[in-house]
Write an enzyme that holds these catalytic residues in place. Sequence first.
Site, PDB file in Angstrom:
ATOM      1  CE  LYS A  37      -3.473   2.132   3.030  1.00 26.28           C
ATOM      2  NZ  LYS A  37      -4.154   2.025   4.331  1.00 26.28           N
ATOM      3  CB  THR A 136       6.162 -10.667  15.840  1.00 29.04           C
ATOM      4  OG1 THR A 136       6.957 -10.212  16.926  1.00 29.04           O
ATOM      5  CG2 THR A 136       4.701 -10.526  16.257  1.00 29.04           C
ATOM      6  CG  ASP A 137      10.051 -12.275  19.369  1.00 24.57           C
ATOM      7  OD1 ASP A 137       9.440 -11.219  19.132  1.00 24.57           O
ATOM      8  OD2 ASP A 137      11.264 -12.289  19.695  1.00 24.57           O
ATOM      9  CD  GLU A 138       6.798  -7.040  19.820  1.00 16.85           C
ATOM     10  OE1 GLU A 138       5.768  -6.511  20.265  1.00 16.85           O
ATOM     11  OE2 GLU A 138       7.748  -6.404  19.348  1.00 16.85           O
ATOM     12  CE1 TYR A 162       3.412  -5.781  14.720  1.00 17.37           C
ATOM     13  CE2 TYR A 162       4.658  -6.432  16.676  1.00 17.37           C
ATOM     14  CZ  TYR A 162       4.441  -6.506  15.306  1.00 17.37           C
ATOM     15  OH  TYR A 162       5.246  -7.298  14.529  1.00 17.37           O
ATOM     16  CE  LYS A 166       2.496  -9.928  12.570  1.00 14.42           C
ATOM     17  NZ  LYS A 166       2.568  -9.816  11.085  1.00 14.42           N
TER      18      LYS A 166
HETATM   19  P1  NAD Z   1       7.570  -2.416   7.960  1.00 12.24           P
HETATM   20  O1  NAD Z   1       6.693  -1.542   8.784  1.00 12.24           O
HETATM   21  O2  NAD Z   1       8.953  -1.977   7.652  1.00 12.24           O
HETATM   22  O3  NAD Z   1       6.864  -2.715   6.553  1.00 12.24           O
HETATM   23  C1  NAD Z   1       5.492  -3.013   6.458  1.00 12.24           C
HETATM   24  C2  NAD Z   1       5.102  -2.889   4.986  1.00 12.24           C
HETATM   25  O4  NAD Z   1       3.708  -3.222   4.881  1.00 12.24           O
HETATM   26  C3  NAD Z   1       5.270  -1.482   4.416  1.00 12.24           C
HETATM   27  O5  NAD Z   1       5.877  -1.536   3.148  1.00 12.24           O
HETATM   28  C4  NAD Z   1       3.841  -0.955   4.305  1.00 12.24           C
HETATM   29  O6  NAD Z   1       3.667  -0.032   3.240  1.00 12.24           O
HETATM   30  C5  NAD Z   1       3.073  -2.245   4.068  1.00 12.24           C
HETATM   31  N1  NAD Z   1       1.679  -2.138   4.477  1.00 12.24           N
HETATM   32  C6  NAD Z   1       1.193  -1.661   5.660  1.00 12.24           C
HETATM   33  N2  NAD Z   1      -0.158  -1.692   5.653  1.00 12.24           N
HETATM   34  C7  NAD Z   1      -0.527  -2.218   4.447  1.00 12.24           C
HETATM   35  C8  NAD Z   1      -1.785  -2.506   3.855  1.00 12.24           C
HETATM   36  N3  NAD Z   1      -2.938  -2.242   4.489  1.00 12.24           N
HETATM   37  N4  NAD Z   1      -1.795  -3.050   2.624  1.00 12.24           N
HETATM   38  C9  NAD Z   1      -0.647  -3.308   1.945  1.00 12.24           C
HETATM   39  N5  NAD Z   1       0.570  -3.015   2.459  1.00 12.24           N
HETATM   40  C10 NAD Z   1       0.634  -2.487   3.704  1.00 12.24           C
HETATM   41  O7  NAD Z   1       7.548  -3.827   8.682  1.00 12.24           O
HETATM   42  P2  NAD Z   1       8.704  -4.916   8.852  1.00 12.24           P
HETATM   43  O8  NAD Z   1       9.496  -4.582  10.046  1.00 12.24           O
HETATM   44  O9  NAD Z   1       9.355  -5.124   7.547  1.00 12.24           O
HETATM   45  O10 NAD Z   1       7.819  -6.198   9.213  1.00 12.24           O
HETATM   46  C11 NAD Z   1       7.266  -7.004   8.180  1.00 12.24           C
HETATM   47  C12 NAD Z   1       6.478  -8.138   8.808  1.00 12.24           C
HETATM   48  O11 NAD Z   1       7.329  -8.911   9.639  1.00 12.24           O
HETATM   49  C13 NAD Z   1       5.324  -7.668   9.699  1.00 12.24           C
HETATM   50  O12 NAD Z   1       4.251  -8.564   9.494  1.00 12.24           O
HETATM   51  C14 NAD Z   1       5.878  -7.789  11.108  1.00 12.24           C
HETATM   52  O13 NAD Z   1       4.850  -8.040  12.022  1.00 12.24           O
HETATM   53  C15 NAD Z   1       6.800  -8.990  10.953  1.00 12.24           C
HETATM   54  N6  NAD Z   1       7.954  -9.024  11.869  1.00 12.24           N
HETATM   55  C16 NAD Z   1       8.791  -7.945  11.986  1.00 12.24           C
HETATM   56  C17 NAD Z   1       9.913  -8.033  12.811  1.00 12.24           C
HETATM   57  C18 NAD Z   1      10.883  -6.885  12.945  1.00 12.24           C
HETATM   58  O14 NAD Z   1      11.781  -6.963  13.785  1.00 12.24           O
HETATM   59  N7  NAD Z   1      10.795  -5.844  12.173  1.00 12.24           N
HETATM   60  C19 NAD Z   1      10.166  -9.212  13.524  1.00 12.24           C
HETATM   61  C20 NAD Z   1       9.267 -10.292  13.383  1.00 12.24           C
HETATM   62  C21 NAD Z   1       8.173 -10.197  12.537  1.00 12.24           C
HETATM   63  O1  DAU Z   2      10.298  -8.943  18.453  1.00  8.74           O
HETATM   64  C1  DAU Z   2       9.894  -8.689  17.145  1.00  8.74           C
HETATM   65  C2  DAU Z   2       9.375  -7.281  17.035  1.00  8.74           C
HETATM   66  O2  DAU Z   2      10.505  -6.422  17.131  1.00  8.74           O
HETATM   67  C3  DAU Z   2       8.599  -7.019  15.755  1.00  8.74           C
HETATM   68  O3  DAU Z   2       7.451  -7.820  15.736  1.00  8.74           O
HETATM   69  C4  DAU Z   2       8.208  -5.549  15.648  1.00  8.74           C
HETATM   70  O4  DAU Z   2       7.579  -5.303  14.404  1.00  8.74           O
HETATM   71  C5  DAU Z   2       9.474  -4.713  15.750  1.00  8.74           C
HETATM   72  O5  DAU Z   2       9.136  -3.336  15.731  1.00  8.74           O
HETATM   73  C6  DAU Z   2      10.246  -5.038  17.033  1.00  8.74           C
HETATM   74  O6  DAU Z   2       9.509  -4.582  18.192  1.00  8.74           O
HETATM   75  P1  DAU Z   2      10.232  -3.869  19.429  1.00  8.74           P
HETATM   76  O7  DAU Z   2       9.224  -3.075  20.152  1.00  8.74           O
HETATM   77  O8  DAU Z   2      11.037  -4.840  20.202  1.00  8.74           O
HETATM   78  O9  DAU Z   2      11.271  -2.919  18.602  1.00  8.74           O
HETATM   79  P2  DAU Z   2      11.717  -1.402  18.832  1.00  8.74           P
HETATM   80  O10 DAU Z   2      12.851  -1.156  17.890  1.00  8.74           O
HETATM   81  O11 DAU Z   2      10.572  -0.464  18.791  1.00  8.74           O
HETATM   82  O12 DAU Z   2      12.288  -1.412  20.311  1.00  8.74           O
HETATM   83  C7  DAU Z   2      13.344  -2.258  20.711  1.00  8.74           C
HETATM   84  C8  DAU Z   2      13.570  -2.059  22.189  1.00  8.74           C
HETATM   85  O13 DAU Z   2      14.123  -0.743  22.397  1.00  8.74           O
HETATM   86  C9  DAU Z   2      12.305  -2.103  23.028  1.00  8.74           C
HETATM   87  O14 DAU Z   2      12.594  -2.694  24.291  1.00  8.74           O
HETATM   88  C10 DAU Z   2      11.927  -0.645  23.220  1.00  8.74           C
HETATM   89  C11 DAU Z   2      13.268   0.063  23.235  1.00  8.74           C
HETATM   90  N1  DAU Z   2      13.288   1.431  22.665  1.00  8.74           N
HETATM   91  C12 DAU Z   2      12.767   1.618  21.417  1.00  8.74           C
HETATM   92  C13 DAU Z   2      12.771   2.864  20.839  1.00  8.74           C
HETATM   93  C14 DAU Z   2      12.184   3.065  19.461  1.00  8.74           C
HETATM   94  C15 DAU Z   2      13.850   2.485  23.376  1.00  8.74           C
HETATM   95  O15 DAU Z   2      14.356   2.307  24.509  1.00  8.74           O
HETATM   96  N2  DAU Z   2      13.851   3.709  22.803  1.00  8.74           N
HETATM   97  C16 DAU Z   2      13.331   3.958  21.555  1.00  8.74           C
HETATM   98  O16 DAU Z   2      13.347   5.106  21.089  1.00  8.74           O
END
Ligand code: NAD
Ligand code: DAU
Length: 356
Positions: A37, A136-138, A162, A166
């Site tokens: 999107k 996700t592990d969350e 979130y 999920k």
């Molecule tokens: P991100 O936020 O970087 O990317 C999400 C993408 O989805 C974006 O390109 C956005 O435009 C698209 N999107 C959002 N809403 C949409 C919609 N309604 N229709 C079509 N596209 C849409 O996310 P990410 O960090 O790359 O995570 C990707 C997936 O992996 C997610 O499902 C997330 O829950 C999962 N995940 C992320 C992490 C992490 O550490 N980032 C870890 C485990 C699992």
């Molecule tokens: O565990 C998988 C998840 O990891 C994914 O499912 C999520 O999409 C991804 O965003 C991530 O979630 P977290 O909440 O763990 O990630 P974040 O980078 O937001 O934060 C990592 C840790 O750092 C968390 O304990 C919160 C802390 N934090 C985060 C931010 C952005 C801070 O202390 N300061 C900050 O500004």
Amino acid sequence: MAKRSIVITGGAGFIGSHVVRLFVNKYPEYNIVNLDKLTYAGNLANLKDVESKPNYKFVKMDICDFEAFYDLMQREKIDGIIHLAAESHVDRSIKDPFTFAKTNVMGTLSLLQAAKLYWESLPEKFEGKRFYHISTDEVYGSLEFNDELFTEQTPYNPHSPYSAAKASSDHFVRAYHDTYGMPTIVTNCSNNYGPYQFPEKLIPLFINNIRHRKPLPVYGKGENVRDWLYVEDHARAIDLIFHKGKVAETYNIGGFNEWKNIDLIKVIIKTVDRILGNPEGHSLELITFISDRPGHDARYAIDSTKLHKELGWEPSLQFEEGIEKSVRWYLDNQEWLDNVTSGDYQRYYDDMYKAR
Ligand code: NAD
Ligand code: DAU
């Protein structure tokens, strides 16, 4: 190699762009459709190097648009779905839970139902099809510091909007297998890091803030623990599981690489300062403890033994190497960072920071 027609949702996001790149380069005989999107987190600049490849196409679409997705499946004869599109940032989910329920729950349900109807209309039905949902592990909740790691048997116990969304989408995916026989797979991965991550997440945010001499907002005491995995290792796992994983199974993906936030932050500071030629410890003064994230999960730690034993996957990169590569990438790609952090995002970030 069999020809396949695969849609990767969320392919313009952080992890999705690495998955798209890997599939487009590794499988020239496949038809790879990147469906996204393009929310604030989606960025086609993440895929400049593959956009002109003949086996790649981009479709701008909302996963909640059932009709459009059904048409796309028919038109492209989709036989595989790798579903990453989601709202992914915990802090945003606390401010705006409805968008998370809509995209993560209803969007996933819409894809499932469209895929079911389209595949059931074919003579071979679900044969050779695959719906692979990235989670996700969350969803497992929060561990105490002495607890065992999350396994595939750990009961779901999500705390943030979130992770609740999920978790709900994971349940829908499994329900489509159990009820209709849809060939589904779910994986639950730990925190990813690496190039192209939107700089609202801890690692790119802090690299960017050090570069601009802005405060580094540490939530609470910085004692929360996360398990970090380099994004290309996650993409390799997704490739392996998509092709070799067993239908109806769940696989945990993680790096056995736990870090307390404050220790990780010090590694980032040290690495950035060294690369920028600053004296050691120069940017420690930017650390700013602020009020905690509501419902902040204490610790995530994933046991990925099953994936290792059954499919032979393991992370390829040591953490030190991964952090070095990531820091260098963000420092070398300041234009990418400036583009994604300008305008609306800058206002969102400043308001959020001030509010705490
Ligand atoms: P991100 O936020 O970087 O990317 C999400 C993408 O989805 C974006 O390109 C956005 O435009 C698209 N999107 C959002 N809403 C949409 C919609 N309604 N229709 C079509 N596209 C849409 O996310 P990410 O960090 O790359 O995570 C990707 C997936 O992996 C997610 O499902 C997330 O829950 C999962 N995940 C992320 C992490 C992490 O550490 N980032 C870890 C485990 C699992
Ligand atoms: O565990 C998988 C998840 O990891 C994914 O499912 C999520 O999409 C991804 O965003 C991530 O979630 P977290 O909440 O763990 O990630 P974040 O980078 O937001 O934060 C990592 C840790 O750092 C968390 O304990 C919160 C802390 N934090 C985060 C931010 C952005 C801070 O202390 N300061 C900050 O500004």
